[in-house]
Design a protein around this motif. Structure first.
Motif, PDB file in Angstrom:
ATOM      1  N   GLN A 165       3.961  -2.824   8.477  1.00 30.83           N
ATOM      2  CA  GLN A 165       2.984  -3.370   9.225  1.00 30.83           C
ATOM      3  C   GLN A 165       1.594  -4.031   8.491  1.00 30.83           C
ATOM      4  OE1 GLN A 165       1.342   1.153   9.103  1.00 30.83           O
ATOM      5  NE2 GLN A 165       2.040   1.327  11.408  1.00 30.83           N
ATOM      6  N   LEU A 166       1.917  -3.609   6.678  1.00 34.47           N
ATOM      7  CA  LEU A 166       0.927  -5.127   6.355  1.00 34.47           C
ATOM      8  C   LEU A 166       1.647  -6.438   6.487  1.00 34.47           C
ATOM      9  CD1 LEU A 166       0.570  -3.729   2.610  1.00 34.47           C
ATOM     10  CD2 LEU A 166      -1.000  -3.218   4.977  1.00 34.47           C
ATOM     11  N   SER A 167       2.419  -6.916   6.550  1.00 36.19           N
ATOM     12  CA  SER A 167       3.448  -7.712   6.846  1.00 36.19           C
ATOM     13  C   SER A 167       2.180  -8.080   8.107  1.00 36.19           C
ATOM     14  CB  SER A 167       4.501  -7.615   7.216  1.00 36.19           C
ATOM     15  OG  SER A 167       4.735  -7.035   9.422  1.00 36.19           O
ATOM     16  N   LEU A 168       1.811  -8.224   8.469  1.00 35.99           N
ATOM     17  CA  LEU A 168       0.931  -8.461   9.611  1.00 35.99           C
ATOM     18  C   LEU A 168      -0.436  -9.168   9.204  1.00 35.99           C
ATOM     19  CD1 LEU A 168      -1.589  -8.448  11.964  1.00 35.99           C
ATOM     20  CD2 LEU A 168      -2.757  -5.995  10.881  1.00 35.99           C
ATOM     21  N   THR A 169      -0.291  -9.176   7.575  1.00 34.24           N
ATOM     22  CA  THR A 169      -1.489  -9.662   6.338  1.00 34.24           C
ATOM     23  C   THR A 169      -0.807 -10.823   6.704  1.00 34.24           C
ATOM     24  OG1 THR A 169      -2.270  -7.960   5.860  1.00 34.24           O
ATOM     25  CG2 THR A 169      -3.123  -9.555   5.165  1.00 34.24           C
ATOM     26  N   ARG A 223       1.353 -14.138   9.081  1.00 34.90           N
ATOM     27  CA  ARG A 223       0.471 -14.084  10.130  1.00 34.90           C
ATOM     28  C   ARG A 223       0.745 -16.632  10.507  1.00 34.90           C
ATOM     29  NH1 ARG A 223      -3.693 -14.912   7.167  1.00 34.90           N
ATOM     30  NH2 ARG A 223      -3.946 -13.048   6.328  1.00 34.90           N
ATOM     31  N   ASP A 224       1.660 -16.500   9.909  1.00 34.66           N
ATOM     32  CA  ASP A 224       1.941 -18.345  10.008  1.00 34.66           C
ATOM     33  C   ASP A 224       1.897 -18.492  11.877  1.00 34.66           C
ATOM     34  OD1 ASP A 224       5.316 -18.441   8.686  1.00 34.66           O
ATOM     35  OD2 ASP A 224       3.915 -17.011   9.187  1.00 34.66           O
ATOM     36  N   ALA A 241       1.046 -16.793  14.125  1.00 36.82           N
ATOM     37  CA  ALA A 241      -0.274 -15.614  14.505  1.00 36.82           C
ATOM     38  C   ALA A 241      -0.654 -16.542  15.988  1.00 36.82           C
ATOM     39  CB  ALA A 241      -0.836 -15.250  13.823  1.00 36.82           C
ATOM     40  N   GLY A 242      -1.253 -16.068  17.145  1.00 38.81           N
ATOM     41  CA  GLY A 242      -1.880 -16.248  18.216  1.00 38.81           C
ATOM     42  C   GLY A 242      -1.168 -17.067  18.749  1.00 38.81           C
ATOM     43  N   GLY A 296       0.662 -15.656  21.636  1.00 39.99           N
ATOM     44  CA  GLY A 296       0.169 -15.873  23.060  1.00 39.99           C
ATOM     45  C   GLY A 296      -1.033 -16.129  23.107  1.00 39.99           C
ATOM     46  N   GLY A 297      -1.878 -15.825  22.591  1.00 38.37           N
ATOM     47  CA  GLY A 297      -3.579 -16.794  23.211  1.00 38.37           C
ATOM     48  C   GLY A 297      -3.265 -18.335  23.270  1.00 38.37           C
ATOM     49  N   ARG A 298      -2.144 -19.080  23.105  1.00 48.47           N
ATOM     50  CA  ARG A 298      -2.114 -20.276  23.412  1.00 48.47           C
ATOM     51  C   ARG A 298      -2.182 -20.735  24.352  1.00 48.47           C
ATOM     52  NH1 ARG A 298       1.590 -22.168  18.718  1.00 48.47           N
ATOM     53  NH2 ARG A 298       1.022 -20.662  17.734  1.00 48.47           N
ATOM     54  N   THR A 299      -1.733 -20.022  25.417  1.00 47.68           N
ATOM     55  CA  THR A 299      -1.626 -20.592  26.968  1.00 47.68           C
ATOM     56  C   THR A 299      -2.507 -20.836  26.870  1.00 47.68           C
ATOM     57  OG1 THR A 299      -1.557 -18.145  27.216  1.00 47.68           O
ATOM     58  CG2 THR A 299       0.033 -19.352  27.710  1.00 47.68           C
ATOM     59  N   GLN A 300      -2.506 -22.012  27.326  1.00 45.32           N
ATOM     60  CA  GLN A 300      -4.196 -23.077  27.692  1.00 45.32           C
ATOM     61  C   GLN A 300      -3.847 -22.882  29.203  1.00 45.32           C
ATOM     62  OE1 GLN A 300      -2.964 -26.899  26.444  1.00 45.32           O
ATOM     63  NE2 GLN A 300      -3.257 -26.491  24.651  1.00 45.32           N
ATOM     64  N   SER A 301      -5.096 -23.061  29.691  1.00 52.15           N
ATOM     65  CA  SER A 301      -5.081 -23.484  30.998  1.00 52.15           C
ATOM     66  C   SER A 301      -6.784 -23.481  31.615  1.00 52.15           C
ATOM     67  CB  SER A 301      -5.157 -21.232  31.359  1.00 52.15           C
ATOM     68  OG  SER A 301      -6.997 -21.289  31.807  1.00 52.15           O
ATOM     69  N   LEU A 349      -9.541 -24.179  25.784  1.00 47.61           N
ATOM     70  CA  LEU A 349      -9.677 -23.438  25.969  1.00 47.61           C
ATOM     71  C   LEU A 349      -8.490 -22.590  26.773  1.00 47.61           C
ATOM     72  CD1 LEU A 349     -10.771 -26.248  28.913  1.00 47.61           C
ATOM     73  CD2 LEU A 349     -12.037 -25.317  27.836  1.00 47.61           C
ATOM     74  N   SER A 350      -7.911 -21.897  25.211  1.00 45.42           N
ATOM     75  CA  SER A 350      -6.871 -20.972  25.412  1.00 45.42           C
ATOM     76  C   SER A 350      -6.879 -19.349  25.927  1.00 45.42           C
ATOM     77  CB  SER A 350      -6.122 -20.609  23.964  1.00 45.42           C
ATOM     78  OG  SER A 350      -7.917 -20.690  23.420  1.00 45.42           O
ATOM     79  N   ARG A 370      -6.823 -11.762  18.557  1.00 43.56           N
ATOM     80  CA  ARG A 370      -6.511 -13.024  17.867  1.00 43.56           C
ATOM     81  C   ARG A 370      -7.303 -13.944  17.378  1.00 43.56           C
ATOM     82  NH1 ARG A 370      -4.534 -12.572  23.546  1.00 43.56           N
ATOM     83  NH2 ARG A 370      -2.821 -11.528  23.429  1.00 43.56           N
ATOM     84  N   ARG A 392      -7.740 -12.638  13.645  1.00 47.07           N
ATOM     85  CA  ARG A 392      -6.631 -13.404  13.192  1.00 47.07           C
ATOM     86  C   ARG A 392      -7.189 -14.960  13.019  1.00 47.07           C
ATOM     87  NH1 ARG A 392      -0.642 -12.136  14.235  1.00 47.07           N
ATOM     88  NH2 ARG A 392      -1.413 -10.233  13.401  1.00 47.07           N
ATOM     89  N   GLU A 402      -6.596 -16.884   9.215  1.00 45.95           N
ATOM     90  CA  GLU A 402      -6.176 -17.804   8.972  1.00 45.95           C
ATOM     91  C   GLU A 402      -6.396 -19.203   8.186  1.00 45.95           C
ATOM     92  OE1 GLU A 402      -2.117 -17.977  10.806  1.00 45.95           O
ATOM     93  OE2 GLU A 402      -2.262 -20.455  10.554  1.00 45.95           O
ATOM     94  N   TYR A 443     -12.895 -18.896  20.690  1.00 45.23           N
ATOM     95  CA  TYR A 443     -12.591 -19.876  19.523  1.00 45.23           C
ATOM     96  C   TYR A 443     -13.881 -20.822  19.024  1.00 45.23           C
ATOM     97  CZ  TYR A 443      -7.849 -18.004  19.946  1.00 45.23           C
ATOM     98  OH  TYR A 443      -6.794 -17.530  19.494  1.00 45.23           O
ATOM     99  N   TYR A 470      -4.012 -25.361  14.099  1.00 47.70           N
ATOM    100  CA  TYR A 470      -3.729 -24.059  14.316  1.00 47.70           C
ATOM    101  C   TYR A 470      -3.225 -24.539  15.436  1.00 47.70           C
ATOM    102  CZ  TYR A 470      -4.035 -18.931  14.717  1.00 47.70           C
ATOM    103  OH  TYR A 470      -4.151 -17.986  15.348  1.00 47.70           O
ATOM    104  N   ASP A 508      -7.343  -6.162   6.880  1.00 47.65           N
ATOM    105  CA  ASP A 508      -6.782  -6.462   8.520  1.00 47.65           C
ATOM    106  C   ASP A 508      -7.484  -5.464   9.187  1.00 47.65           C
ATOM    107  OD1 ASP A 508      -4.282  -7.872   7.359  1.00 47.65           O
ATOM    108  OD2 ASP A 508      -2.818  -5.951   7.432  1.00 47.65           O
ATOM    109  N   GLU A 541      -1.620  -5.217  16.636  1.00 49.53           N
ATOM    110  CA  GLU A 541      -0.757  -5.938  16.127  1.00 49.53           C
ATOM    111  C   GLU A 541       1.110  -6.522  17.304  1.00 49.53           C
ATOM    112  OE1 GLU A 541       1.561  -5.255  12.869  1.00 49.53           O
ATOM    113  OE2 GLU A 541       2.073  -7.655  12.861  1.00 49.53           O
TER     114      GLU A 541
END
Lengths: 518, 258
Positions: free
Chosen positions: A10-14, A17-18, A20-21, A23-28, B18-19, B42, B45, B49, B83, B113, B189, B254
């Protein structure tokens, strides 16, 4: 062991992190308008969410359907559909921007809540009590009328923070037009200070206008000053009455005091009545003790930052370099206090700041009040230390343990001065006064007397014991028997009111290390 | 006055910012809060980062996260680009904690990023608009939080508690297990969720130490009172459990967020 592995995974969360994000990158692109939706009215509308966590979900969706453009007008119509008047009431009031600007002024917002109109008339005093306003405030007539329309029901339930904020806005707080600008008192890189008058109270105020067009946004000194002053309520600390946001500037409204200690010294020909010296020092220590109890350091004490009014009340001002102190292990940036009032340990590179950093400056100011001359007016670090050692003696391992291993001290190679007798330099001070002065002027920070202990010193015996039990917000002049002695005014050759010397305390928005604005 | 946030408009925001925004017509509520939590997760995070890449110390990063959570405690997530708010929180935290960070650096690092391996950001109108947005959004945050922007963090307490715990434990047992590193990582965390603003600094610090010690089976000597009450007299076992439960929920999330 298995459990440990699980935790580690679980700590690998920290650690990982490279990636990360992802899923959040999908642009719309469809959501472009979403980002655009910021406006003042929305700020206030949504801040109602902070009331009790969040507003009820149905209310929230309702509110969402009434977006920015029609907000002001449509609210009353929307209200007719809502059953829960109490809650809605607060949200409606929020439509008039809670805290600021002129354009979104709320006068045209019709109050839709006309239920339960009682016979009881609402008086100014009622409202003042309700909103905790100063007793001398003058409410605009139409405001009182509006309150009578809404009805006294308002006075039967506890007032919410939002509602109070809106009510304050209707009275005129947070609006630029509530204050009349009078003379300009001074100008600095980030801020201009005006003398002004509040239309609400007819009292004088100091308007510190901070320009925001600067590419760095709000100056950090301003952020720190406001965040600290909001929590500091004390008779010997300058009061921040109001904050006004506009597009181009941030205006802080302070109480107005006639002069600073530097001017006061000039105006009485550098000889303050010895009784008044004691009064001023006591008030300085009172204000400082309050700050230090709250773990706030001032870090920039000097006569220009101590304001004095006609009654003789002294108040600490300019908390731009102050900040909340947390633990003493923390170090802060090295350059913070104006050189003349800077303690030797800091001059020699110590970054271990604590409340004692302010106490050296108190000593210097005490001396300056008693003699009319600055104590150590050095223009460089080397010269500053030279002045200090000439009076107090060059430190040795005996008088300042550890000093011989301080590289900077060794490199300066000061001559071996012997300590001078303080009382030879301060003929107007009593023995008690000299004793107290010597306790401020200790080389080592931790040996300096604290503000709290200094208040108990027998130098202040004449004030009696009742001054020690005053409430924080009560002035010492509220006690019978304590009053300011009349100063013998002496004309000095230079004009006392030259605008360049006025109020340097307000103008320190150049950031750290640039506080030598004297 | 014009709306102060006119700069926060879409014309100023590049596409990468606009992610993944959900559409404005959000209906459900249960589902909403879950989705909001994921978004906050997210974005936090992201804050951490870019914080590392900008060389920020632990406390300024923590301040940035608290600013972020306090802001969205007051406003609706649907109304603000998280963001962008996050970038302004990093900027503001730098000012509050005296580790000033330039807007230019924040923007470049954020660009990297979202487009690792892509071309660096051009210094064109888009860049300047974005920088204006970051600065304007900072004012917006200050207003929303009424300038209450300095916070007490668990870090200093954790340090104190750790030193006390260390002195009570067998030296070899302590050096064999990475309790220090673990509790520090756990503490970081915590800032992924709003739990960091819902519990007192002391309670979080105690709970982190508790979890780290238990994970490695390090036991403190038993006295009259449990050790956590000796270190912090107002904490109960329930408080500790509440903090740990919320942290474990974050770890569960997570898996769903990545």
């Amino acid at each position: 062991m298995e459990r440990m592995r699980k935790i580690k995974r679980q700590l690998s969360l920290t650690l990982t992190r490279d990636r990360a994000g992802g899923g959040g990158r999908t642009q719309s692109d469809t959501n472009n308008q979403e980002v655009a939706s910021h406006s003042d009215s929305e700020v206030s509308l949504h801040s109602s969410g902070g009331l009790n966590g969040r507003p009820s979900s149905s209310l929230q969706t309702l509110l969402q359907s009434y977006r920015k453009p029609r907000l002001g007008r449509s609210l009353s119509s929307y209200l007719n559909h809502a059953n829960r008047l109490e809650i809605v009431h607060e949200d409606v009031k929020m439509s008039s921007d809670g805290e600021s600007d002129a354009a979104s002024s709320s006068d045209d917002v019709q109050s839709p809540v006309r239920v339960r109109l009682r016979n009881k008339k609402v008086s100014t005093e009622d409202i003042n009590k309700r909103l905790s306003l100063p007793a001398d405030i003058r409410l605009p007539d139409d405001y009182l009328e509006k309150f009578n329309l809404i009805g006294p029901s308002l006075f039967e339930q506890p007032i919410s923070r939002q509602l109070r904020r809106v009510s304050l806005s209707e009275i005129g707080f947070g609006k630029l037009e509530t204050y009349v600008k009078l003379d300009k008192l001074g100008e600095g890189t980030y801020a201009t200070v005006y003398k002004g008058r509040s239309k609400l109270t007819e009292n004088l105020v100091a308007l510190k206008e901070i320009r925001l067009e600067h590419e760095e946004g709000a100056p950090c000194t301003a952020i720190r000053e406001v965040s600290l002053l909001k929590d500091l309520k004390h008779a010997n600390i300058v009061t921040l009455h109001d904050i006004i946001h506009t597009q181009k500037s941030l205006t802080l409204v302070f109480e107005y005091l006639d002069k600073d200690l530097k001017q006061y010294l000039d105006d009485c020909g550098n000889t303050i009545h010895v009784h008044n010296v004691k009064l001023f020092l006591f008030q300085l220590l009172r204000g400082l003790s309050y700050c230090h109890r709250r773990k706030v350091l001032h870090r920039d004490l000097k006569p220009q930052n101590l304001l004095i009014n006609e009654r003789g009340e002294l108040k600490l001002a300019d908390f731009g370099l102050a900040r909340a102190k947390s633990i003493p292990t923390k170090t802060y940036s090295n350059e913070v206090v104006t050189l003349w009032y800077r303690p030797p340990d800091i001059l020699l590179g110590s970054t271990d700041y604590s409340t004692h950093i302010d106490m050296w400056g108190v000593g210097c100011i005490f001396y300056e009040m008693a003699t009319g001359r600055p104590l150590f007016p050095g223009s460089t670090v080397e010269e500053e230390l030279h002045f200090i050692f000439k009076l107090l003696g060059t430190p040795s391992e005996h008088t300042w343990p550890g000093i011989c291993s301080n590289d900077e001290f060794v490199a300066y190679k000061y001559p071996q001065y012997r300590a001078d007798t303080l009382s030879h330099h301060t003929p107007r001070l009593s023995i008690e006064g000299v004793d107290l002065l010597s306790k401020f002027l200790k080389f080592e920070g931790r040996k300096r007397i604290s503000a709290d202990d200094a208040l108990q010193h027998y130098y202040f015996k004449v004030f009696g014991s009742r001054v020690m039990s005053l409430p924080d917000t009560a002035s010492i002049f509220s006690l019978p028997g304590i009053h300011l002695e009349k100063e013998t005014l002496r004309k000095t050759t230079e004009p006392a009111n030259s605008p360049n010397r006025r109020r340097t305390f307000f103008l320190h928005h150049q950031g750290l290390g640039s506080s030598e604005l004297t | 006055m014009e709306a102060p946030s006119s700069h926060l408009s879409a014309r100023g925001a590049p596409r990468w910012l606009l992610s993944g925004r959900r559409s404005s017509s959000s209906a459900g509520t249960e589902c909403d809060t879950g989705r909001d939590m994921k978004t906050h997760f997210r974005v936090c995070r992201f804050i951490m980062e870019i914080g590392v890449k900008l060389g920020m110390r632990s406390v300024p990063v923590a301040t940035a996260c608290v600013l972020y959570h306090r802001f969205f405690e007051r406003v609706n997530l649907a109304e603000y680009e998280p963001y962008l708010v996050a970038m302004s929180c990093v900027y503001l935290a730098g000012k509050v904690e005296e580790q000033h960070i330039r807007t230019r650096d924040i923007i470049n690092v954020s660009h990297r990023y979202f487009n690792s391996g892509g071309a660096p950001l051009e210094c064109d109108k888009e860049f300047w608009d974005l920088r204006d947005s970051v600065v304007q959004c900072e004012i917006l945050i200050l207003r929303q939080l009424s300038f209450q922007v300095s916070f007490e963090h668990p870090h200093k307490y954790l340090l104190h508690y750790m030193l006390s715990a260390k002195s009570l434990v067998n030296r070899h047992a302590w050096s064999r297990t990475p309790v220090t590193e673990t509790s520090w990582a756990l503490l970081r965390d915590c800032y992924h969720g709003s739990m960091c603003i819902r519990h007192s600094a002391q309670h979080i610090a105690i709970a982190m130490l508790y979890l780290a010690l238990n994970s490695y089976g390090v036991e403190l000597p038993v006295g009259e009172k449990p050790w956590w009450q000796v270190l912090c007299d107002d904490v109960t076992k329930e408080d500790i459990d509440a903090v740990i439960t919320e942290l474990l929920q974050l770890y569960d999330m997570e898996a769903k967020c990545i």
